[in-house]
Write an enzyme that holds these catalytic residues in place. Structure first.
Site, short mmCIF file in Angstrom:
data_model
loop_
_atom_site.label_atom_id
_atom_site.label_comp_id
_atom_site.label_asym_id
_atom_site.label_seq_id
_atom_site.Cartn_x
_atom_site.Cartn_y
_atom_site.Cartn_z
N CYS A 38 0.79 -1.25 0.00
CA CYS A 38 0.00 0.00 0.00
C CYS A 38 0.82 1.29 0.00
CB CYS A 38 -0.97 0.02 1.17
SG CYS A 38 -1.74 -1.57 1.48
N ASP A 271 -3.11 0.22 -6.22
CA ASP A 271 -1.75 0.27 -5.69
C ASP A 271 -1.02 -1.07 -5.84
OD1 ASP A 271 -3.44 -0.90 -3.84
OD2 ASP A 271 -2.69 0.20 -2.10
N HIS A 272 -1.78 -2.16 -5.92
CA HIS A 272 -1.20 -3.50 -6.12
C HIS A 272 -2.34 -4.45 -6.42
CE1 HIS A 272 -2.79 -4.47 -2.18
NE2 HIS A 272 -2.19 -3.38 -1.70
#
Length: 485
Positions: A38, A271-272
């Protein structure tokens, strides 16, 4: 997981808002996070700089609170700005467990840091709003568009940060809980096509890459999982993605209802991703596609529709893109490159004084659940992953065209390719030096934290998320820490 935004991944779940953006805009087929966790990832997105430059080493260490982001610059240039929801790019957040696990990853012990991944069905067949906090933030954004943005004479920039499709806390897992529960309602689960869910192939524990084994163990995934368990975890994750998609749909509808859609650029990214039991792991913190490959869709006036862009891009490209949209001069020191030339099909060298965008992207990871600094270079069909100083841990090389599931490490078979990719990587970042400074940072941070606790050190560390393992042989693990220090 960015692969859900294009075939074949999107056959598993219905994502109408994503599909709307694809019809009316552009999807990037190879977008990556610059750090698959994050805070460091968001720090890269807000700063336009690689993680080794921001020194955002873990979820506790991000940007300074007064850091000038692209949004700050746009505000200075007359934009109305508004942020709702999860930001998480400045230092000082996340649990004590999270930071101590990151600092002690070089200690010679194996402790489970997460709850075992599990699923939980909540609510009823008509329950639309499961992640209430995200829905409240979406409502705020919708109201802002309808009540404020519609009346502006100057342009606006609105940021909405969602927590979904992040797994939910698992209270049984100890201090500040872990987040290992995939939770949804029957309403969203019905959007998932169970037949299309692929059960990932796993290597045996003894054949796993040593860093993967550490990750799998600390993520509590080395035990037995039935096919049904794995399928359910994946299905519930896709259902959580469907709920996220509905929030995106609300924003698009609000723009359409106010007549703003035709003159507003909309960007959707993450973010991922989420491994969702690929490679015997859940969560992120990995360079495998499920974790590092992110969605990136853009639509708006003057941008081509129904376009798929194969170029590799990453989150550091957001900063120069936003400035480019606002016609603000782009600083020369950024790690990223504007996406506008790709979106508008301009000759890139004319558009950027820095010349053409590189043919590679960089991602790196220095946080918890991984016992080494990790660096990933993606270019063409190749993904090259190297660790620490580059020689004490075996690197990995995957041919994503022939092996999209990343099951065959070709590093030993193709030494010339490894050498040339490593050379490119070293020209971007002196990674052995960065790994060494992270190692030093971890030790110093741990020592000052330990000193701040005084005599309470043992009782505090015994109650972190790894308490179930730690308490079985407390002295052994305390000694391992002393040896490391």
């Amino acid at each position: 997981d960015g692969r859900l935004t294009f075939l074949p991944g999107n056959q598993t779940v219905d994502l109408p808002a994503i599909n709307f953006m694809k019809r009316h805009g552009t999807v990037f087929l190879n977008a990556y996070t610059n750090s698959p966790i994050c805070c460091p990832s968001r720090a890269a997105m807000w700063s336009g700089l690689f993680t080794h430059i921001t020194e955002s080493w873990n979820n506790f260490k991000g940007l300074d609170p007064d850091y000038v982001t692209w949004m700050d610059l746009m505000e200075k240039h007359g934009y109305h700005t508004q942020k709702f929801g999860k930001l998480d790019f400045t230092s000082g957040h996340h649990s004590v467990s999270n930071r101590v696990e990151a600092w002690t990853r070089d200690v010679n012990f194996l402790l489970r840091q997460e709850g075992r991944p599990m699923v939980k069905l909540a609510g009823h067949r008509k329950q639309f709003r499961v992640m209430e906090t995200d829905w409240r933030n979406t409502d705020k954004a919708v109201n802002w568009i309808k009540e404020e943005a519609v009346n502006f004479t100057q342009p606006f920039i609105l940021y909405l940060g969602l927590n979904l499709p992040h797994p939910y806390p698992s209270p049984y897992a100890g201090e500040n809980f872990g987040s290992s529960t995939f939770l949804t309602s029957p309403y969203w689960l019905e959007k998932v096509n169970y037949e299309a869910i692929k059960i990932p192939k796993w290597s045996s524990l003894s054949e796993m890459h040593p860093v993967d084994y550490y990750s799998s163990y600390t993520k509590n995934c080395t035990g037995e999982f039935s096919k049904e368990e794995v399928r359910n975890i994946r299905a519930f994750y896709y259902a959580m993605c469907a709920e996220t998609d509905a929030m995106l749909g609300e924003i698009i509808s609000a723009l359409r209802d106010t007549g703003l859609l035709g003159k507003t650029i909309v960007i959707f990214t993450a973010d991922h991703g989420e491994l969702a039991m690929e490679h015997r792991q859940f969560y992120k913190m990995s360079m495998y596609e499920g974790s590092s490959h992110i969605p990136l869709l853009v639509m708006g006036p003057g941008l081509r529709e129904q376009q798929q862009i194969p170029n590799v891009v990453s989150l550091v490209d957001i900063y120069p893109t936003m400035l480019d949209i606002a016609k603000i001069p782009v600083p020369q020191n950024l790690s990223g490159y504007s996406l506008i030339p790709l979106l508008r099909e301009k000759a890139e060298s004319k558009a950027s004084p820095r010349g053409a965008r590189p043919s590679w992207v960089l991602s790196e990871f220095h946080g918890c659940n991984v016992n080494s600094s990790v660096y990933m270079l993606r270019t063409g069909k190749w993904k090259y992953i190297t660790y620490s100083d580059g020689f004490s841990v075996l690197p990995q090389l995957f041919d994503l065209t022939a092996d999209p599931d990343e099951l065959t490490n070709l590093a030993i078979k193709f030494p010339v390719t490894v050498h040339s990719l490593d050379k490119i990587l070293r020209s971007v970042v002196n990674y052995p030096k960065v790994s060494s400074s992270v190692h030093e940072y971890n030790k110093q941070q741990f020592i000052s934290w330990k000193q701040s606790l005084g005599q309470n050190y043992s009782s505090v560390i015994a109650n972190l998320r790894w308490h179930q393992d730690w308490l079985k042989d407390q002295k052994k693990y305390e000694n391992a820490i002393d040896k490391w220090l």
